[in-house]
Design a protein around this motif. Sequence first.
Motif, PDB file in Angstrom:
ATOM      1  N   ARG A   1       0.829  -1.203   0.000  1.00 54.86           N
ATOM      2  CA  ARG A   1       0.000   0.000   0.000  1.00 54.86           C
ATOM      3  C   ARG A   1       0.868   1.259   0.000  1.00 54.86           C
ATOM      4  O   ARG A   1       1.898   1.329   0.659  1.00 54.86           O
ATOM      5  N   SER A   2       0.430   2.271  -0.743  1.00 58.37           N
ATOM      6  CA  SER A   2       1.139   3.556  -0.794  1.00 58.37           C
ATOM      7  C   SER A   2       1.087   4.271   0.540  1.00 58.37           C
ATOM      8  O   SER A   2       0.094   4.193   1.264  1.00 58.37           O
ATOM      9  N   GLU A   3       2.167   4.953   0.846  1.00 60.56           N
ATOM     10  CA  GLU A   3       2.173   5.903   1.952  1.00 60.56           C
ATOM     11  C   GLU A   3       1.982   7.275   1.321  1.00 60.56           C
ATOM     12  O   GLU A   3       2.673   7.624   0.356  1.00 60.56           O
ATOM     13  N   ILE A   4       1.043   8.044   1.862  1.00 59.63           N
ATOM     14  CA  ILE A   4       0.659   9.314   1.244  1.00 59.63           C
ATOM     15  C   ILE A   4       0.698  10.416   2.294  1.00 59.63           C
ATOM     16  O   ILE A   4       0.308  10.208   3.443  1.00 59.63           O
ATOM     17  N   LEU A   5       1.174  11.588   1.876  1.00 61.37           N
ATOM     18  CA  LEU A   5       1.141  12.780   2.724  1.00 61.37           C
ATOM     19  C   LEU A   5       0.594  13.947   1.915  1.00 61.37           C
ATOM     20  O   LEU A   5       0.998  14.153   0.763  1.00 61.37           O
ATOM     21  N   HIS A   6      -0.329  14.692   2.513  1.00 60.18           N
ATOM     22  CA  HIS A   6      -0.873  15.901   1.910  1.00 60.18           C
ATOM     23  C   HIS A   6      -0.284  17.124   2.618  1.00 60.18           C
ATOM     24  O   HIS A   6      -0.294  17.183   3.843  1.00 60.18           O
TER      25      HIS A   6
ATOM     26  N   ARG B   1       5.620   4.001  -2.466  1.00 61.60           N
ATOM     27  CA  ARG B   1       5.328   2.583  -2.261  1.00 61.60           C
ATOM     28  C   ARG B   1       6.655   1.882  -2.075  1.00 61.60           C
ATOM     29  O   ARG B   1       7.480   1.869  -2.982  1.00 61.60           O
ATOM     30  N   SER B   2       6.853   1.328  -0.905  1.00 59.89           N
ATOM     31  CA  SER B   2       8.085   0.582  -0.643  1.00 59.89           C
ATOM     32  C   SER B   2       8.069  -0.705  -1.441  1.00 59.89           C
ATOM     33  O   SER B   2       7.012  -1.195  -1.815  1.00 59.89           O
ATOM     34  N   GLY B   3       9.211  -1.253  -1.698  1.00 59.92           N
ATOM     35  CA  GLY B   3       9.249  -2.511  -2.428  1.00 59.92           C
ATOM     36  C   GLY B   3      10.600  -2.754  -3.053  1.00 59.92           C
ATOM     37  O   GLY B   3      11.601  -2.181  -2.649  1.00 59.92           O
ATOM     38  N   ASP B   4      10.600  -3.613  -4.075  1.00 55.56           N
ATOM     39  CA  ASP B   4      11.857  -3.984  -4.720  1.00 55.56           C
ATOM     40  C   ASP B   4      11.738  -3.851  -6.234  1.00 55.56           C
ATOM     41  O   ASP B   4      10.789  -3.274  -6.746  1.00 55.56           O
ATOM     42  N   TRP B   5      12.656  -4.412  -6.950  1.00 56.87           N
ATOM     43  CA  TRP B   5      12.792  -4.269  -8.391  1.00 56.87           C
ATOM     44  C   TRP B   5      11.658  -4.892  -9.202  1.00 56.87           C
ATOM     45  O   TRP B   5      11.539  -4.641 -10.388  1.00 56.87           O
TER      46      TRP B   5
ATOM     47  N   VAL C   1       9.655   8.216  -4.769  1.00 61.85           N
ATOM     48  CA  VAL C   1       8.748   9.220  -4.207  1.00 61.85           C
ATOM     49  C   VAL C   1       8.175  10.015  -5.368  1.00 61.85           C
ATOM     50  O   VAL C   1       8.912  10.532  -6.202  1.00 61.85           O
ATOM     51  N   ARG C   2       6.848  10.073  -5.436  1.00 68.31           N
ATOM     52  CA  ARG C   2       6.179  10.842  -6.489  1.00 68.31           C
ATOM     53  C   ARG C   2       5.441  12.003  -5.860  1.00 68.31           C
ATOM     54  O   ARG C   2       4.916  11.890  -4.754  1.00 68.31           O
ATOM     55  N   THR C   3       5.406  13.110  -6.573  1.00 66.74           N
ATOM     56  CA  THR C   3       4.703  14.287  -6.073  1.00 66.74           C
ATOM     57  C   THR C   3       3.646  14.717  -7.079  1.00 66.74           C
ATOM     58  O   THR C   3       3.823  14.552  -8.294  1.00 66.74           O
TER      59      THR C   3
END
Length: 192
Positions: A107-112, A139-143, A151-153
């Motif tokens: 699951r994504s971690e999101i901050l506003h 979203r944490s994870g691997d290859w 990190v996307r904005t």
Amino acid sequence: MENGSVTIATKPRSAPSGVSGNNACRQEALLVHDDLQAFVHHEARLIDDWHLDEWLKLFAPDGVYWLPIEEDSDPTRVASIAYDDIHGLAIRVEQLMRQNRISQQPRSEILHFITNFTVDEAAQASAVLSYNLLITELRSGDWRQKGLGDVRTHPGRVRMELIRMGEDWKIREKRLVLLARQQPVEGLSYIL
């Protein structure tokens, strides 16, 4: 908070001693401003914490969530990134919260981040708000999945129309105009 919504008082409050006339009106406007800003922060926190069922309850029965491509277009005639009524939002929430979606494993971690908040219009039963928003997602994870660990904005402007239903404010329309709305939006599998 009642049924996932925030109760915000807009009844006239007595001014503190020594405050009269225009000062009392100014103080009332500041209290309403602060209450509406608290609503916006509560709404963002529900998304950040993945309390999407509670977030959905913040919408009016005729509420709309809109991410336009063309800012002032008619969403019934021109394509949008998203244009969901309450039923479409309910489906989105159901899929994200209770269905196994590879796009949200993990699951994504999101901050506003909210700034430049203004109350454009306010009455006893309605309000129009605007603010700038920066959403960050990780979203944490691997290859094995493209984009994991990146990190996307998503910077943008929000215009929110609220209506009073009983003692609670409800969202009639949340319009999020993304700064990069004309560019491809890859892997948008979470609520902005």
